[in-house]
Design a protein around this motif. Sequence first.
Motif, PDB file in Angstrom:
ATOM      1  N   LEU A   1      -9.525  27.922  55.647  1.00  0.00           N
ATOM      2  CA  LEU A   1     -10.129  27.256  54.278  1.00  0.00           C
ATOM      3  C   LEU A   1     -11.492  28.559  53.998  1.00  0.00           C
ATOM      4  O   LEU A   1     -11.520  28.872  52.891  1.00  0.00           O
ATOM      5  CB  LEU A   1     -11.238  26.428  55.287  1.00  0.00           C
ATOM      6  N   GLY A   2     -11.244  30.036  55.320  1.00  0.00           N
ATOM      7  CA  GLY A   2     -12.354  30.676  54.616  1.00  0.00           C
ATOM      8  C   GLY A   2     -13.625  30.317  54.726  1.00  0.00           C
ATOM      9  O   GLY A   2     -14.416  31.452  53.417  1.00  0.00           O
ATOM     10  N   THR A   3     -13.748  29.738  55.171  1.00  0.00           N
ATOM     11  CA  THR A   3     -15.308  29.463  54.701  1.00  0.00           C
ATOM     12  C   THR A   3     -16.610  30.348  55.336  1.00  0.00           C
ATOM     13  O   THR A   3     -16.970  30.832  53.886  1.00  0.00           O
ATOM     14  CB  THR A   3     -15.785  28.467  56.118  1.00  0.00           C
TER      15      THR A   3
ATOM     16  N   PRO B   1     -18.980  32.266  48.832  1.00  0.00           N
ATOM     17  CA  PRO B   1     -18.151  31.595  47.355  1.00  0.00           C
ATOM     18  C   PRO B   1     -16.692  32.312  47.049  1.00  0.00           C
ATOM     19  O   PRO B   1     -15.844  31.331  45.895  1.00  0.00           O
ATOM     20  CB  PRO B   1     -19.292  31.717  46.495  1.00  0.00           C
ATOM     21  N   ALA B   2     -16.428  33.702  47.317  1.00  0.00           N
ATOM     22  CA  ALA B   2     -15.515  34.195  46.818  1.00  0.00           C
ATOM     23  C   ALA B   2     -14.099  33.823  47.014  1.00  0.00           C
ATOM     24  O   ALA B   2     -13.069  33.227  46.343  1.00  0.00           O
ATOM     25  CB  ALA B   2     -15.237  35.273  47.660  1.00  0.00           C
ATOM     26  N   THR B   3     -13.959  32.502  48.379  1.00  0.00           N
ATOM     27  CA  THR B   3     -13.143  31.871  48.387  1.00  0.00           C
ATOM     28  C   THR B   3     -12.438  31.086  48.146  1.00  0.00           C
ATOM     29  O   THR B   3     -11.132  29.791  48.216  1.00  0.00           O
ATOM     30  CB  THR B   3     -12.698  31.543  50.397  1.00  0.00           C
ATOM     31  N   LYS B   4     -13.395  30.209  46.746  1.00  0.00           N
ATOM     32  CA  LYS B   4     -13.487  29.109  45.925  1.00  0.00           C
ATOM     33  C   LYS B   4     -12.306  29.505  45.186  1.00  0.00           C
ATOM     34  O   LYS B   4     -11.191  28.470  44.885  1.00  0.00           O
ATOM     35  CB  LYS B   4     -14.593  29.031  45.279  1.00  0.00           C
ATOM     36  N   ALA B   5     -11.641  30.642  44.332  1.00  0.00           N
ATOM     37  CA  ALA B   5     -11.103  30.808  43.880  1.00  0.00           C
ATOM     38  C   ALA B   5     -10.189  32.155  44.433  1.00  0.00           C
ATOM     39  O   ALA B   5      -9.033  32.002  44.032  1.00  0.00           O
ATOM     40  CB  ALA B   5     -11.944  32.178  42.573  1.00  0.00           C
ATOM     41  N   VAL B   6     -10.081  33.240  45.550  1.00  0.00           N
ATOM     42  CA  VAL B   6      -9.087  34.242  45.864  1.00  0.00           C
ATOM     43  C   VAL B   6      -9.196  33.869  46.962  1.00  0.00           C
ATOM     44  O   VAL B   6     -10.225  33.741  47.837  1.00  0.00           O
ATOM     45  CB  VAL B   6     -10.244  35.104  45.488  1.00  0.00           C
ATOM     46  N   PRO B   7      -8.152  34.114  47.397  1.00  0.00           N
ATOM     47  CA  PRO B   7      -7.749  33.476  48.747  1.00  0.00           C
ATOM     48  C   PRO B   7      -7.794  35.033  49.872  1.00  0.00           C
ATOM     49  O   PRO B   7      -7.690  36.263  49.184  1.00  0.00           O
ATOM     50  CB  PRO B   7      -6.300  33.220  49.313  1.00  0.00           C
TER      51      PRO B   7
ATOM     52  N   VAL C   1       4.908  32.914  55.666  1.00  0.00           N
ATOM     53  CA  VAL C   1       3.018  32.879  54.921  1.00  0.00           C
ATOM     54  C   VAL C   1       3.094  31.535  55.263  1.00  0.00           C
ATOM     55  O   VAL C   1       3.791  30.530  54.377  1.00  0.00           O
ATOM     56  CB  VAL C   1       2.967  33.599  53.859  1.00  0.00           C
ATOM     57  N   VAL C   2       1.764  31.342  55.951  1.00  0.00           N
ATOM     58  CA  VAL C   2       1.481  29.111  55.959  1.00  0.00           C
ATOM     59  C   VAL C   2       0.751  29.636  55.460  1.00  0.00           C
ATOM     60  O   VAL C   2      -0.697  29.708  55.812  1.00  0.00           O
ATOM     61  CB  VAL C   2       1.302  28.542  56.995  1.00  0.00           C
ATOM     62  N   THR C   3       0.553  28.879  54.293  1.00  0.00           N
ATOM     63  CA  THR C   3      -0.394  28.634  53.468  1.00  0.00           C
ATOM     64  C   THR C   3      -0.953  27.034  52.928  1.00  0.00           C
ATOM     65  O   THR C   3      -0.265  25.985  53.538  1.00  0.00           O
ATOM     66  CB  THR C   3      -0.041  29.082  51.452  1.00  0.00           C
ATOM     67  N   SER C   4      -2.445  26.648  52.398  1.00  0.00           N
ATOM     68  CA  SER C   4      -2.159  25.666  51.873  1.00  0.00           C
ATOM     69  C   SER C   4      -1.837  25.121  50.742  1.00  0.00           C
ATOM     70  O   SER C   4      -1.529  26.121  50.040  1.00  0.00           O
ATOM     71  CB  SER C   4      -3.401  25.898  52.258  1.00  0.00           C
ATOM     72  N   PRO C   5      -2.041  24.260  50.268  1.00  0.00           N
ATOM     73  CA  PRO C   5      -1.192  23.691  48.825  1.00  0.00           C
ATOM     74  C   PRO C   5      -2.209  24.151  47.429  1.00  0.00           C
ATOM     75  O   PRO C   5      -1.952  24.591  46.557  1.00  0.00           O
ATOM     76  CB  PRO C   5      -1.927  21.850  48.922  1.00  0.00           C
ATOM     77  N   GLU C   6      -3.695  24.501  47.983  1.00  0.00           N
ATOM     78  CA  GLU C   6      -4.001  25.234  47.016  1.00  0.00           C
ATOM     79  C   GLU C   6      -3.894  26.577  47.078  1.00  0.00           C
ATOM     80  O   GLU C   6      -3.983  28.069  46.453  1.00  0.00           O
ATOM     81  CB  GLU C   6      -5.968  24.959  47.375  1.00  0.00           C
ATOM     82  N   LYS C   7      -2.972  27.677  47.923  1.00  0.00           N
ATOM     83  CA  LYS C   7      -3.088  28.767  48.029  1.00  0.00           C
ATOM     84  C   LYS C   7      -1.700  29.582  48.042  1.00  0.00           C
ATOM     85  O   LYS C   7      -1.597  30.045  48.448  1.00  0.00           O
ATOM     86  CB  LYS C   7      -3.959  29.176  49.244  1.00  0.00           C
ATOM     87  N   ARG C   8      -0.832  28.245  46.798  1.00  0.00           N
ATOM     88  CA  ARG C   8       0.473  27.985  47.287  1.00  0.00           C
ATOM     89  C   ARG C   8       1.522  29.637  45.631  1.00  0.00           C
ATOM     90  O   ARG C   8       1.886  30.061  46.568  1.00  0.00           O
ATOM     91  CB  ARG C   8       1.070  27.556  46.644  1.00  0.00           C
ATOM     92  N   GLY C   9      -0.396  30.547  45.777  1.00  0.00           N
ATOM     93  CA  GLY C   9       0.372  31.649  44.507  1.00  0.00           C
ATOM     94  C   GLY C   9      -0.388  32.893  45.823  1.00  0.00           C
ATOM     95  O   GLY C   9       0.181  33.856  45.461  1.00  0.00           O
TER      96      GLY C   9
END
Length: 300
Positions: free
Chosen positions: A21-23, A27-33, A62-70
């Motif tokens: 999650l990059g907590t 807040p940067a990781t709301k939009a940028v992995p 790369v193992v990504t989350s559905p939100e970080k597919r990009g």
Amino acid sequence: MDASRRTPRQFRSAIVPAAGLGTRFLPATKAVPKELLPVVDTPGIELIAEEAAQAGADRMIVVTSPEKRGLATYFDEQPELENTLAQRGRFGLLEKVRNAAKLLDVGTVVQRRPLGLGHAVLQAESVLGADESAVAVLLPDDLVLPHGALDAMATVRERFGGSVLCAIEVPADEVSAYGVFDVAATGEPDVLRVRGMVEKPAPADAPSTFAAAGRYLLDRAIFGALRRITPGAGGELQLTDAVALLIAEGHPVHVVVHRGTRHDIGNPAGYLRAAIDFALQREEYADSLRGWLHERLNAR
Ligand code: UTP
């Protein structure tokens, strides 16, 4: 240099778990992995790809989350941008832009929910070739410099078999920030046999000052072990529990002690240090940054 020319190649694929999650970077990781945050001008994930490619990997998973597919699209070619740069004669920049796509093949697997590092690694099993007896895992939060740790780990796997991890030596009063190895000597300098591992111990309970540094060369047996362990707190499947199971079952596990730099770019403080360290090594930034740092540090 191609690592496979120095030692028989121990792995072809490098798994890069990046579905967390990059907590710590909100807040940067709301939009940028966080893996795309630049260290000076180059995203951390490209630095990891460079290390994997230099160690002989052909492919990064790369193992990504559905939100970080990009995340993996960063490694795609960008013909329009490249043409524009070429037309404008910006060849230095063009080379930088093309670097990522040239390093190695990049694919993704999706971890649908953040169920732990072990679970993330397990998602990559289905895309490995049947003949891949070992795989490298590189945690993108850790920059391990200079490169070469994976080469040393491959040499140790060649000699002792099994799985090989990377350790750094940390001050005794800082062990509680790390996973710490319980080790025995092998007779070879900076190669230790792992008896166990303790997550974030109090200094008095730490079995050593050798801490895990985010690089693993894992025998394929790790996937079976990941299926046999039970999730810990928060339902997370821990990679270290699977390694511990392998050790308990008699599988050889060693660490190579890395005697260089390790930056933890998964948190803002470590990320800033890495950025400054990298900038001080860049001719175009070093002098003015050094001057400004002196001035800044001397002012009050
Ligand atoms: P961390 O827990 O250190 O990173 O996981 P995080 O979850 O991204 O960040 P914080 O703690 O919320 O700030 C170590 C590595 O394992 C990956 C992370 O992406 C990171 O590279 N990971 C972790 C996964 O891929 N999946 C998970 O379920 C957990």
